[in-house]
Motif scaffolding. Sequence first.
Motif, short mmCIF file in Angstrom:
data_model
loop_
_atom_site.label_atom_id
_atom_site.label_comp_id
_atom_site.label_asym_id
_atom_site.label_seq_id
_atom_site.Cartn_x
_atom_site.Cartn_y
_atom_site.Cartn_z
N MET A 100 34.57 43.32 47.46
CA MET A 100 35.57 42.64 48.23
C MET A 100 35.63 41.16 47.85
SD MET A 100 37.73 43.10 50.74
CE MET A 100 37.75 43.48 52.44
N ALA A 101 34.50 40.51 47.70
CA ALA A 101 34.48 39.08 47.34
C ALA A 101 35.07 38.85 45.96
CB ALA A 101 33.07 38.53 47.42
N ILE A 102 34.83 39.78 45.06
CA ILE A 102 35.39 39.63 43.70
C ILE A 102 36.90 39.81 43.75
CG2 ILE A 102 35.42 40.58 41.37
CD1 ILE A 102 32.44 41.12 41.68
N ALA A 103 37.38 40.70 44.58
CA ALA A 103 38.82 40.88 44.72
C ALA A 103 39.47 39.60 45.24
CB ALA A 103 39.12 42.04 45.66
N ARG A 104 38.80 38.89 46.14
CA ARG A 104 39.34 37.60 46.64
C ARG A 104 39.40 36.58 45.52
NH1 ARG A 104 36.39 38.44 51.96
NH2 ARG A 104 34.60 37.96 50.70
N ILE A 105 38.38 36.56 44.66
CA ILE A 105 38.39 35.64 43.52
C ILE A 105 39.58 35.96 42.63
CG2 ILE A 105 37.17 34.98 41.41
CD1 ILE A 105 34.54 35.42 43.01
N LEU A 106 39.77 37.24 42.33
CA LEU A 106 40.87 37.65 41.45
C LEU A 106 42.24 37.39 42.06
CD1 LEU A 106 39.38 40.96 40.04
CD2 LEU A 106 39.83 38.86 38.77
N ALA A 107 42.31 37.36 43.38
CA ALA A 107 43.59 37.14 44.06
C ALA A 107 44.03 35.68 44.01
CB ALA A 107 43.50 37.61 45.51
N ASP A 108 43.12 34.79 43.66
CA ASP A 108 43.43 33.36 43.61
C ASP A 108 44.20 33.06 42.32
OD1 ASP A 108 43.56 30.62 43.52
OD2 ASP A 108 41.42 30.31 43.89
N PRO A 109 45.45 32.65 42.43
CA PRO A 109 46.24 32.39 41.21
C PRO A 109 45.81 31.14 40.45
CG PRO A 109 47.49 31.78 43.16
CD PRO A 109 46.21 32.44 43.65
N LYS A 110 44.96 30.32 41.05
CA LYS A 110 44.56 29.06 40.42
C LYS A 110 43.27 29.16 39.61
CE LYS A 110 45.05 27.30 44.48
NZ LYS A 110 44.85 26.44 45.63
N ILE A 111 42.64 30.33 39.52
CA ILE A 111 41.38 30.42 38.78
C ILE A 111 41.64 30.38 37.28
CG2 ILE A 111 40.19 31.65 40.62
CD1 ILE A 111 40.42 34.21 38.91
N SER A 112 40.61 30.00 36.55
CA SER A 112 40.74 29.91 35.09
C SER A 112 40.81 31.31 34.47
CB SER A 112 39.55 29.16 34.50
OG SER A 112 38.36 29.93 34.63
#
Length: 44
Positions: free
Chosen positions: A1-13
């Motif tokens: 679940m936490a990784i899915a939140r990271i992937l959902a962030d459009p601003k990540i590198s």
Amino acid sequence: MAIARILADPKISAALRAAASEVIDGTPEEVRYFLETGQYEVGR
């Protein structure tokens, strides 16, 4: 679940997106390491 939140962030590198995509199907130990340490080593 936490990784899915990271992937959902459009601003990540692109590097963080690739690392998160790779580890999402990993072992529980790999996922835990990524969330605790790896994501900060790759950078946002």
